[in-house]
Write an enzyme that holds these catalytic residues in place. Structure first.
Site, PDB file in Angstrom:
ATOM      1  N   HIS A   1       5.674  23.728  32.675  1.00 55.48           N
ATOM      2  CA  HIS A   1       6.610  24.163  31.626  1.00 55.48           C
ATOM      3  C   HIS A   1       7.411  22.972  31.095  1.00 55.48           C
ATOM      4  CE1 HIS A   1       9.330  26.529  29.349  1.00 55.48           C
ATOM      5  NE2 HIS A   1      10.193  26.875  30.292  1.00 55.48           N
TER       6      HIS A   1
ATOM      7  N   CYS B   1      13.950  26.675  25.450  1.00 62.08           N
ATOM      8  CA  CYS B   1      12.537  26.722  25.883  1.00 62.08           C
ATOM      9  C   CYS B   1      11.643  27.369  24.838  1.00 62.08           C
ATOM     10  CB  CYS B   1      12.417  27.463  27.207  1.00 62.08           C
ATOM     11  SG  CYS B   1      13.409  26.735  28.506  1.00 62.08           S
TER      12      CYS B   1
ATOM     13  N   LYS C   1       4.114  28.951  35.146  1.00 61.22           N
ATOM     14  CA  LYS C   1       4.182  28.774  36.602  1.00 61.22           C
ATOM     15  C   LYS C   1       3.205  27.723  37.112  1.00 61.22           C
ATOM     16  CE  LYS C   1       4.789  29.066  40.858  1.00 61.22           C
ATOM     17  NZ  LYS C   1       4.351  27.659  40.807  1.00 61.22           N
TER      18      LYS C   1
ATOM     19  N   CYS D   1       8.997  30.245  40.675  1.00 58.57           N
ATOM     20  CA  CYS D   1       9.603  29.439  39.595  1.00 58.57           C
ATOM     21  C   CYS D   1       8.558  28.585  38.890  1.00 58.57           C
ATOM     22  CB  CYS D   1      10.637  28.472  40.151  1.00 58.57           C
ATOM     23  SG  CYS D   1      11.956  29.219  41.109  1.00 58.57           S
ATOM     24  N   SER D   2       8.736  28.379  37.586  1.00 57.54           N
ATOM     25  CA  SER D   2       7.962  27.349  36.897  1.00 57.54           C
ATOM     26  C   SER D   2       8.477  25.993  37.370  1.00 57.54           C
ATOM     27  CB  SER D   2       8.123  27.479  35.380  1.00 57.54           C
ATOM     28  OG  SER D   2       9.491  27.351  35.036  1.00 57.54           O
TER      29      SER D   2
HETATM   30  N1  COA Z   1       5.887  25.628  42.086  1.00 54.06           N
HETATM   31  C1  COA Z   1       5.030  25.047  42.967  1.00 54.06           C
HETATM   32  N2  COA Z   1       5.281  23.879  43.581  1.00 54.06           N
HETATM   33  C2  COA Z   1       6.427  23.252  43.252  1.00 54.06           C
HETATM   34  C3  COA Z   1       7.336  23.789  42.322  1.00 54.06           C
HETATM   35  C4  COA Z   1       7.026  25.022  41.725  1.00 54.06           C
HETATM   36  N3  COA Z   1       7.857  25.577  40.834  1.00 54.06           N
HETATM   37  N4  COA Z   1       8.365  22.922  42.194  1.00 54.06           N
HETATM   38  C5  COA Z   1       8.102  21.889  43.010  1.00 54.06           C
HETATM   39  N5  COA Z   1       6.922  22.082  43.647  1.00 54.06           N
HETATM   40  C6  COA Z   1       6.284  21.195  44.629  1.00 54.06           C
HETATM   41  C7  COA Z   1       6.222  19.765  44.168  1.00 54.06           C
HETATM   42  O1  COA Z   1       5.008  19.500  43.499  1.00 54.06           O
HETATM   43  C8  COA Z   1       6.318  19.004  45.469  1.00 54.06           C
HETATM   44  O2  COA Z   1       5.048  19.039  46.098  1.00 54.06           O
HETATM   45  P1  COA Z   1       4.518  17.784  46.949  1.00 54.06           P
HETATM   46  O3  COA Z   1       5.478  17.649  48.091  1.00 54.06           O
HETATM   47  O4  COA Z   1       3.142  18.195  47.338  1.00 54.06           O
HETATM   48  O5  COA Z   1       4.577  16.625  46.016  1.00 54.06           O
HETATM   49  C9  COA Z   1       7.259  19.878  46.317  1.00 54.06           C
HETATM   50  O6  COA Z   1       7.132  21.201  45.781  1.00 54.06           O
HETATM   51  C10 COA Z   1       8.702  19.447  46.262  1.00 54.06           C
HETATM   52  O7  COA Z   1       9.022  19.206  44.887  1.00 54.06           O
HETATM   53  P2  COA Z   1      10.488  18.922  44.397  1.00 54.06           P
HETATM   54  O8  COA Z   1      10.396  18.374  43.006  1.00 54.06           O
HETATM   55  O9  COA Z   1      11.239  18.131  45.413  1.00 54.06           O
HETATM   56  O10 COA Z   1      11.088  20.390  44.339  1.00 54.06           O
HETATM   57  P3  COA Z   1      12.576  20.772  44.005  1.00 54.06           P
HETATM   58  O11 COA Z   1      13.094  21.523  45.181  1.00 54.06           O
HETATM   59  O12 COA Z   1      13.348  19.601  43.510  1.00 54.06           O
HETATM   60  O13 COA Z   1      12.379  21.758  42.761  1.00 54.06           O
HETATM   61  C11 COA Z   1      12.467  23.944  41.849  1.00 54.06           C
HETATM   62  C12 COA Z   1      11.856  23.046  42.920  1.00 54.06           C
HETATM   63  C13 COA Z   1      11.820  25.314  41.951  1.00 54.06           C
HETATM   64  C14 COA Z   1      13.972  24.068  42.075  1.00 54.06           C
HETATM   65  C15 COA Z   1      12.207  23.310  40.450  1.00 54.06           C
HETATM   66  O14 COA Z   1      10.807  23.295  40.221  1.00 54.06           O
HETATM   67  C16 COA Z   1      12.912  24.064  39.345  1.00 54.06           C
HETATM   68  O15 COA Z   1      14.086  23.851  39.078  1.00 54.06           O
HETATM   69  N6  COA Z   1      12.197  24.959  38.632  1.00 54.06           N
HETATM   70  C17 COA Z   1      12.783  25.755  37.557  1.00 54.06           C
HETATM   71  C18 COA Z   1      12.740  24.997  36.254  1.00 54.06           C
HETATM   72  C19 COA Z   1      13.468  25.751  35.186  1.00 54.06           C
HETATM   73  O16 COA Z   1      14.531  26.317  35.383  1.00 54.06           O
HETATM   74  N7  COA Z   1      12.905  25.751  33.973  1.00 54.06           N
HETATM   75  C20 COA Z   1      13.489  26.417  32.839  1.00 54.06           C
HETATM   76  C21 COA Z   1      13.208  27.854  32.883  1.00 54.06           C
HETATM   77  S1  COA Z   1      14.208  28.804  31.810  1.00 54.06           S
END
Ligand code: COA
Length: 382
Positions: free
Chosen positions: A330, A83, A326, A204-205
């Site tokens: 990202h 990243c 966030k 989470c981002s």
């Molecule tokens: N913040 C705010 N909203 C989020 C979000 C977040 N981080 N992640 C997803 N959403 C929203 C989506 O926009 C969607 O909204 P909608 O229903 O209005 O369209 C809803 O939540 C569901 O999204 P979905 O993609 O199904 O969520 P998910 O459960 O598959 O993923 C996380 C959620 C948090 C697990 C995922 O964003 C994630 O893995 N984040 C971390 C990424 C990471 O590790 N990056 C590297 C860092 S070192």
């Protein structure tokens, strides 16, 4: 070494961009940077990218980008540090200009994460395969362990983490390129789905597509391209253990402290001189650790900063005014360059309703993995 300036910037919208491909995004951002500086040629290109191979099946990105920019023949290099790939691409471009080897160098960053790949699995390749991934740990899981360690050591609470996210979304709401432009309340964060205890979804981002680019040249030539160059005062990079298991103290991101110290030394400034900062808030706890490691607050006081407005627009040291990872989003390889784009806007006084009044010196910190690599740049409007 020569003094180096940013003379042009370009950035795409961040989000789930189903209509744009990896190359579309990179070209859009790169052309934005070239056009804004009125440049039509380059001496060299760096592209920060974590894992186009696994996300969309495309390796060998650098010549592809040169070709699609219409600049085939120009030397081009892809830079990977998980990243922190974008920040490291910026550092490579900076060093090439500072060394006197090249004059016009583009640093771009791109990631296309929403194309059907197993995102959690791809991201996990940046942690230790033998010591972490094999046992099922994911990035939310690793940062959950950092959060737990910070809670144990400093008494940080889930509410403290949550104020960081509330601030991020408030800032993101003002950023036209941000993935999320909606306000969230403390209650929204604290009742969102648990991802890896104590980290909830709104700590989470998100998963993001996007690209950003900055164009550099020697400071002495900058006025040929822009009335408002931004000087790169310092660049500091560092590494730490890949696995969290081997980290001396997971509550403190030692890699951020070391990369920050190197950048401060090179720039000849102290944390008190920083008026605006973009830091790597891949999870809310990371932003709190960064406040401490970069010397914005005393160790252990990071937990209070967002709640007390210290890091808000109008606070002592506004942090992640773009919405941060966030809320802005990202796209991992693009993040370090996007931070630079935000700071250049700020230091030129072009940030509109997000402007930090009178900001002249800004800092960007970009991290790889759970704190195995970090790169810090310090910028000054001239
Ligand atoms: N913040 C705010 N909203 C989020 C979000 C977040 N981080 N992640 C997803 N959403 C929203 C989506 O926009 C969607 O909204 P909608 O229903 O209005 O369209 C809803 O939540 C569901 O999204 P979905 O993609 O199904 O969520 P998910 O459960 O598959 O993923 C996380 C959620 C948090 C697990 C995922 O964003 C994630 O893995 N984040 C971390 C990424 C990471 O590790 N990056 C590297 C860092 S070192």
């Amino acid at each position: 070494m020569r003094e180096v300036a940013v003379i042009g910037t370009g950035i795409t919208r961040f989000g789930e961009l189903w209509e744009a491909s990896l190359r579309d995004l990179c070209v859009e951002a790169a052309l934005g940077a070239l056009t804004s500086a009125g440049a039509d040629t380059l001496d060299s290109i760096y592209v920060g990218n974590m894992s186009a191979g696994l996300f969309v099946g495309q390796e060998h990105l650098a010549p592809l980008m040169a070709d699609y920019l219409g600049l085939g023949g120009v030397p081009a290099t892809r830079v990977e540090s998980a990243c922190a790939s974008g920040g490291m691409a910026l550092r490579s471009a900076f060093l090439e200009v500072a060394s006197g080897m090249s004059d016009l160098v583009l640093a771009a960053g791109v990631e296309k994460m929403n194309d059907g790949a197993d995102v959690t699995g791809v991201l996990a390749t940046a942690s230790d395969q033998e010591l972490e991934v094999y046992y099922g740990v994911t990035f939310p899981g690793l940062y959950a362990m950092v959060a737990r360690a910070h809670m144990e050591k400093y008494g940080t609470t889930e509410e403290d983490l949550s104020w960081v996210s509330v601030k991020a979304h408030r800032n993101g709401a003002r950023n036209p390129n941000a993935q999320f432009r909606r306000l969230i309340s403390l209650e929204d964060v604290m009742t969102s789905t648990m991802v890896a205890e104590p980290l909830r979804m709104l700590h989470c981002s998100p998963v993001t597509d996007g690209a950003a680019a900055v164009l550099l040249c020697p400071l002495e030539r900058a006025k040929e391209f822009t009335d408002r160059p931004v000087k790169i005062l310092g660049s500091g990079a560092a590494t730490s253990t890949l696995s969290l298991t081997h980290r001396k103290d997971p509550a403190d991101l030692d890699v951020v402290e070391l990369s920050g110290r190197r950048a401060y030394e090179m720039a000849g400034v102290t944390p008190d001189d920083i008026q605006v900062a973009e830091v790597h808030d891949c999870f809310a706890i990371a932003e709190i650790c960064c406040y401490e490691a970069l010397g914005f607050v005393e160790p252990g006081k990071g937990k209070d900063a967002a709640r007390d407005g210290v890091t808000d627009l109008g606070g002592k040291i506004p942090v992640n005014i773009s919405g941060g990872l966030k809320a802005k989003g990202h796209p991992v390889g693009a993040t370090g360059i996007a931070q630079a784009v935000t700071l250049v806007e700020q230091l030129r006084g072009e940030a509109g309703e997000s402007q930090v009044e009178g900001a002249r010196i800004g800092l960007a910190q970009n991290m790889g993995g759970s704190g195995a690599s970090s790169v810090v740049h310090i910028f000054q409007g001239v």
